[in-house]
Design a protein around this motif. Sequence first.
Motif, PDB file in Angstrom:
ATOM      1  N   TYR A  36     123.526  66.408  -4.972  1.00  0.00           N
ATOM      2  CA  TYR A  36     123.414  65.020  -4.554  1.00  0.00           C
ATOM      3  C   TYR A  36     124.323  64.149  -5.409  1.00  0.00           C
ATOM      4  O   TYR A  36     124.347  64.265  -6.626  1.00  0.00           O
ATOM      5  CB  TYR A  36     121.966  64.532  -4.695  1.00  0.00           C
ATOM      6  CG  TYR A  36     121.035  65.205  -3.727  1.00  0.00           C
ATOM      7  CD1 TYR A  36     120.812  64.675  -2.474  1.00  0.00           C
ATOM      8  CD2 TYR A  36     120.387  66.388  -4.064  1.00  0.00           C
ATOM      9  CE1 TYR A  36     119.956  65.292  -1.573  1.00  0.00           C
ATOM     10  CE2 TYR A  36     119.535  67.013  -3.176  1.00  0.00           C
ATOM     11  CZ  TYR A  36     119.332  66.447  -1.932  1.00  0.00           C
ATOM     12  OH  TYR A  36     118.492  67.067  -1.048  1.00  0.00           O
ATOM     13  N   LYS A  38     125.694  59.960  -5.721  1.00  0.00           N
ATOM     14  CA  LYS A  38     125.503  58.590  -5.278  1.00  0.00           C
ATOM     15  C   LYS A  38     126.863  57.974  -4.977  1.00  0.00           C
ATOM     16  O   LYS A  38     127.772  58.012  -5.807  1.00  0.00           O
ATOM     17  CB  LYS A  38     124.794  57.783  -6.362  1.00  0.00           C
ATOM     18  CG  LYS A  38     124.351  56.431  -5.924  1.00  0.00           C
ATOM     19  CD  LYS A  38     123.501  55.776  -6.988  1.00  0.00           C
ATOM     20  CE  LYS A  38     122.977  54.453  -6.494  1.00  0.00           C
ATOM     21  NZ  LYS A  38     122.128  53.818  -7.507  1.00  0.00           N
ATOM     22  N   GLU A  45     122.512  57.761  -1.642  1.00  0.00           N
ATOM     23  CA  GLU A  45     122.575  59.121  -2.169  1.00  0.00           C
ATOM     24  C   GLU A  45     122.951  60.066  -1.046  1.00  0.00           C
ATOM     25  O   GLU A  45     122.352  60.041   0.023  1.00  0.00           O
ATOM     26  CB  GLU A  45     121.221  59.496  -2.759  1.00  0.00           C
ATOM     27  CG  GLU A  45     121.271  60.680  -3.672  1.00  0.00           C
ATOM     28  CD  GLU A  45     119.962  60.891  -4.382  1.00  0.00           C
ATOM     29  OE1 GLU A  45     119.102  61.573  -3.787  1.00  0.00           O
ATOM     30  OE2 GLU A  45     119.796  60.387  -5.493  1.00  0.00           O
ATOM     31  N   GLU A  47     123.827  64.119   0.107  1.00  0.00           N
ATOM     32  CA  GLU A  47     123.766  65.549  -0.215  1.00  0.00           C
ATOM     33  C   GLU A  47     125.060  66.205   0.243  1.00  0.00           C
ATOM     34  O   GLU A  47     125.494  66.031   1.376  1.00  0.00           O
ATOM     35  CB  GLU A  47     122.595  66.227   0.483  1.00  0.00           C
ATOM     36  CG  GLU A  47     122.508  67.699   0.141  1.00  0.00           C
ATOM     37  CD  GLU A  47     121.384  68.413   0.851  1.00  0.00           C
ATOM     38  OE1 GLU A  47     121.172  69.597   0.546  1.00  0.00           O
ATOM     39  OE2 GLU A  47     120.729  67.816   1.709  1.00  0.00           O
TER      40      GLU A  47
END
Length: 50
Positions: A36, A38, A45, A47
């Motif tokens: 993850y 940001k 966020e 993935e």
Amino acid sequence: MKRLKKPPLVRKWYYCPYCHTKIAVYDNTAKAAGVYIKCRTCKKEVEIRI
């Protein structure tokens, strides 16, 4: 003695799916799941699945 040929590395950008900003650089041999990051622009966020 034979030399093994290495696969050519191709580097690509991983883009944020929300704002389409460049997030990370990866190559064609990368494997990632459950990572993850940001986003710097939209602060969401994301993935990474490669």
